[in-house]
Every structure is written in C-alpha cells, then in structure tokens.
Design an enzyme around this catalytic site. Structure first.
Site, PDB file in Angstrom:
ATOM      1  N   SER A   5       0.865  -1.182   0.000  1.00 21.25           N
ATOM      2  CA  SER A   5       0.000   0.000   0.000  1.00 21.25           C
ATOM      3  C   SER A   5       0.901   1.231   0.000  1.00 21.25           C
ATOM      4  CB  SER A   5      -0.836  -0.024   1.288  1.00 21.25           C
ATOM      5  OG  SER A   5      -1.497   1.201   1.499  1.00 21.25           O
TER       6      SER A   5
ATOM      7  N   TYR B  86      -2.216  -0.749  10.524  1.00 18.72           N
ATOM      8  CA  TYR B  86      -2.276  -1.115   9.094  1.00 18.72           C
ATOM      9  C   TYR B  86      -0.957  -0.742   8.422  1.00 18.72           C
ATOM     10  CZ  TYR B  86      -3.998  -1.369   4.272  1.00 18.72           C
ATOM     11  OH  TYR B  86      -4.162  -1.684   2.938  1.00 18.72           O
TER      12      TYR B  86
HETATM   13  N1  LIG Z   1      -8.635  -0.782  -1.496  1.00 18.54           N
HETATM   14  C1  LIG Z   1      -7.585   0.008  -1.288  1.00 18.54           C
HETATM   15  O1  LIG Z   1      -7.688   1.265  -1.317  1.00 18.54           O
HETATM   16  C2  LIG Z   1      -6.231  -0.603  -1.047  1.00 18.54           C
HETATM   17  C3  LIG Z   1      -5.122   0.246  -1.130  1.00 18.54           C
HETATM   18  C4  LIG Z   1      -3.857  -0.288  -0.905  1.00 18.54           C
HETATM   19  C5  LIG Z   1      -3.720  -1.613  -0.602  1.00 18.54           C
HETATM   20  N2  LIG Z   1      -4.818  -2.427  -0.514  1.00 18.54           N
HETATM   21  C6  LIG Z   1      -4.598  -3.836  -0.206  1.00 18.54           C
HETATM   22  O2  LIG Z   1      -5.111  -4.594  -1.273  1.00 18.54           O
HETATM   23  C7  LIG Z   1      -5.410  -5.917  -0.831  1.00 18.54           C
HETATM   24  C8  LIG Z   1      -6.780  -6.318  -1.355  1.00 18.54           C
HETATM   25  O3  LIG Z   1      -7.750  -5.489  -0.754  1.00 18.54           O
HETATM   26  P1  LIG Z   1      -9.037  -4.946  -1.529  1.00 18.54           P
HETATM   27  O4  LIG Z   1      -8.954  -3.475  -1.524  1.00 18.54           O
HETATM   28  O5  LIG Z   1      -9.223  -5.671  -2.804  1.00 18.54           O
HETATM   29  O6  LIG Z   1     -10.166  -5.284  -0.460  1.00 18.54           O
HETATM   30  P2  LIG Z   1     -11.360  -6.336  -0.424  1.00 18.54           P
HETATM   31  O7  LIG Z   1     -12.212  -6.195  -1.627  1.00 18.54           O
HETATM   32  O8  LIG Z   1     -11.945  -6.150   0.932  1.00 18.54           O
HETATM   33  O9  LIG Z   1     -10.612  -7.740  -0.525  1.00 18.54           O
HETATM   34  C9  LIG Z   1      -9.949  -8.309   0.563  1.00 18.54           C
HETATM   35  C10 LIG Z   1      -9.722  -9.752   0.205  1.00 18.54           C
HETATM   36  O10 LIG Z   1      -8.953 -10.371   1.241  1.00 18.54           O
HETATM   37  C11 LIG Z   1      -9.591 -11.575   1.599  1.00 18.54           C
HETATM   38  N3  LIG Z   1      -9.318 -11.908   2.988  1.00 18.54           N
HETATM   39  C12 LIG Z   1      -9.469 -11.116   4.067  1.00 18.54           C
HETATM   40  N4  LIG Z   1      -9.149 -11.804   5.184  1.00 18.54           N
HETATM   41  C13 LIG Z   1      -8.778 -13.043   4.787  1.00 18.54           C
HETATM   42  C14 LIG Z   1      -8.350 -14.209   5.472  1.00 18.54           C
HETATM   43  N5  LIG Z   1      -8.229 -14.247   6.801  1.00 18.54           N
HETATM   44  N6  LIG Z   1      -8.053 -15.307   4.748  1.00 18.54           N
HETATM   45  C15 LIG Z   1      -8.178 -15.291   3.404  1.00 18.54           C
HETATM   46  N7  LIG Z   1      -8.575 -14.225   2.703  1.00 18.54           N
HETATM   47  C16 LIG Z   1      -8.879 -13.119   3.391  1.00 18.54           C
HETATM   48  C17 LIG Z   1     -11.069 -11.342   1.353  1.00 18.54           C
HETATM   49  O11 LIG Z   1     -11.717 -12.585   1.113  1.00 18.54           O
HETATM   50  P3  LIG Z   1     -12.695 -13.352   2.102  1.00 18.54           P
HETATM   51  O12 LIG Z   1     -13.373 -12.320   2.961  1.00 18.54           O
HETATM   52  O13 LIG Z   1     -13.611 -14.077   1.178  1.00 18.54           O
HETATM   53  O14 LIG Z   1     -11.799 -14.271   2.857  1.00 18.54           O
HETATM   54  C18 LIG Z   1     -11.014 -10.535   0.067  1.00 18.54           C
HETATM   55  O15 LIG Z   1     -10.930 -11.397  -1.039  1.00 18.54           O
HETATM   56  C19 LIG Z   1      -5.291  -5.878   0.682  1.00 18.54           C
HETATM   57  O16 LIG Z   1      -4.052  -6.434   1.073  1.00 18.54           O
HETATM   58  C20 LIG Z   1      -5.318  -4.392   1.006  1.00 18.54           C
HETATM   59  O17 LIG Z   1      -4.663  -4.108   2.220  1.00 18.54           O
HETATM   60  C21 LIG Z   1      -6.064  -1.941  -0.732  1.00 18.54           C
END
Ligand SMILES: NC(=O)c1ccc[n+]([C@@H]2O[C@H](COP(=O)([O-])OP(=O)(O)OC[C@H]3O[C@@H](n4cnc5c(N)ncnc54)[C@H](OP(=O)(O)O)[C@@H]3O)[C@@H](O)[C@H]2O)c1
Length: 250
Positions: free
Chosen positions: A149, A163
């Site tokens: 991130s 985080y």
């Molecule tokens: N959105 C942003 O602005 C942003 C910015 C920078 C970085 N990120 C990073 O990008 C990555 C993806 O996030 P996203 O934004 O796409 O959010 P999201 O749509 O909430 O996706 C999160 C994913 O992680 C999975 N997950 C969460 N806890 C888990 C566990 N204990 N075991 C297995 N899977 C798990 C969820 O699947 P299930 O709930 O089905 O398990 C879901 O598929 C994350 O690492 C986040 O920190 C996001």
C-alpha cells in the site's frame, strides 16, 4: 482467448473473492495462467471461477483463511503436489481497521497483523519450495508479488497506525526475500496502491479511506500493474510499483 505470456503457468492469488484479487485473477488468467484463487468466501470464488471460465480461462477455487498457518500450508501443499510448481504467488488478502490508538480494539490490531503480515508469511513459507522449482523450469523465473500500500511506504496519518505497520513489515520481509532469492531466479515485487474502489474502501472497513467520492483507482488498474510485473522477461525484475489515483495527495 488467445494464450499469452503466462501460458502454462500456475498462479496462486489470495484475497481473490473481491476487489484487487478478483481483478488480478482475471487479468492473469487472461495472460494464459491457470489461476488458483484463495479466500474464505467460497461462493464468491465459485462465481469468479465461472467468470474466468466464460472468458475462456482456467481457474480453481480453494477455501483458505490465510491467518491459519496449518490450513494454508495444507492447501498450498495440495496445489504444489498436484501441479509440481507455483510460478506466481500473489499475496493479496488483507484487512484494515483504522482509527485512533486510544479507541482501538486490540483484537483489530492482532487481526491486521495475522492477515496482512501473518498471511503473507504463511503463504510464502508454504509456497517457496514450489516457486524455486518453478524457476528451474522452462519459464526460467518465478514471482512473488505482495499487495502492500502507499501505507507501506509512508504513514498516511495517525489513524493508519497498525495497518501501516503491517504493510511496512511486508516491505521489509519482501526486500530480504528478494536479496535471498535473486540467485534462484525468484523475483519479489511489491504493489503499493493508493485508494482503490473495493469493498474495503466503500464501507467494508473501519475508518478506511472513502472511495465513494472523487476518482479512486479501480481494481483493474492494480491488476494491470501486477500483470506488468510478472510478464517481464526473466532477466528483468520490477520490484516495486507505487500507484495512486491522479488526484490523491497523501
Ligand atoms: N482498497 C484500497 O484502497 C487498497 C489500497 C492499498 C492496498 N490495498 C490492499 O489490497 C489488498 C486487497 O484489498 P481490496 O482493496 O481488494 O479489499 P477487499 O475487496 O476487501 O478484498 C480483501 C480480500 O482479502 C480476503 N481476505 C481477508 N481476510 C482473509 C483471510 N483471513 N483469509 C483469506 N482471505 C482473506 C477477502 O476474502 P474473504 O473475505 O472471502 O476471505 C477478500 O478477497 C489488501 O491487502 C489491502 O490491504 C487496498
């Protein structure tokens, strides 16, 4: 679909049931990889497999809680035993609960550590032998890509305390891995997005940046960055991509 740069490769993607992971799975399948998609919500994973199948790609779903070291190892070993190698590992599962330390729920802090850092460690530890043996194969290289991130490069504000700590830790671990694995032809890369419109930023996470206004990134924007990283020639390693929405300042 025409086969492409990842044709014949095995790609494992965690956090694929929504957002960035979902888009990345589709993108890598579009490059010809067989994508093995991991998350806890199996119904969502089945939908994704159907979407990829309809696109002409190949995908299979695995229920995994990445915070569970034993369960993660079992699944990765089953994948490795079946395919003999893992060409691309995308460590993407993540959890965010921002807020002032004085009001924090300690269990949220531990959960972020267990998923954002522990999940990366559990998956990477289990997959390493299969990545190393994949790199010895005809592709001549293997890839570990972790979704960090902007908060892995700098602390965007006091609310992102733990985080940001987890994402900084993923950065430190990745750099050490890179140094160790470069001689084994395993590339290690970090994707560092700013605000992306996903479940996390549209109401799914405590005090998350709000992606319901302005022009955040789309998951496909991040998926293209991952694809760029893993489709370079074997001698070229893109180790870090920082991408923000154009209008994002911090
Ligand atoms: N959105 C942003 O602005 C942003 C910015 C920078 C970085 N990120 C990073 O990008 C990555 C993806 O996030 P996203 O934004 O796409 O959010 P999201 O749509 O909430 O996706 C999160 C994913 O992680 C999975 N997950 C969460 N806890 C888990 C566990 N204990 N075991 C297995 N899977 C798990 C969820 O699947 P299930 O709930 O089905 O398990 C879901 O598929 C994350 O690492 C986040 O920190 C996001």
């Amino acid at each position: 679909m025409t086969t492409s740069q990842l044709s014949g490769s095995i790609a494992v993607i965690s956090g694929a049931s929504s957002g960035i992971g979902w888009a990345t799975a589709r993108a890598l399948a579009g490059q010809g990889a067989t994508v093995l998609v991991l998350a806890r919500r199996t119904e969502r994973l089945k939908e994704l497999v159907d979407v990829i199948d309809a696109d002409g790609g190949q995908a299979r779903a695995y229920e995994v809680d990445v915070a569970d070291a034993d369960g993660t190892e079992r699944v990765i070993r089953a994948i490795g035993d079946e395919h003999g190698r893992i060409d691309v590992l995308v460590n993407n599962a993540g959890f965010l609960a921002n807020g002032p330390a004085l009001d924090a729920d300690l269990s949220d802090w531990h959960r972020m550590i267990d998923i954002n850092l522990g999940g990366v460690l559990n998956l990477t530890h289990a997959a390493l032998p299969y990545l190393v043996s994949a790199a010895e194969g005809s592709r001549g290289v293997a890839d570990i890509v972790s979704t960090s991130s902007v908060a892995g490069r700098r602390v965007p504000g006091s609310d992102s305390n733990v985080y940001a700590a987890t994402k900084h830790a993923v950065g430190a671990f990745s750099e050490a891995l890179r140094q160790e694995l470069s001689s084994k032809q395993v590339r290690v890369g970090l994707i560092e997005p700013g605000v992306v419109r996903t479940e996390m930023t549209t109401g799914g996470a405590k005090n998350a940046p709000d992606a319901t206004t302005g022009r955040p990134l789309d998951p496909d924007d991040v998926a293209r960055a991952v694809t760029y990283m893993v489709t370079q020639p074997a001698h070229a390693a893109v180790n870090e991509i920082l991408l923000r929405p154009t209008e994002q300042v911090i």
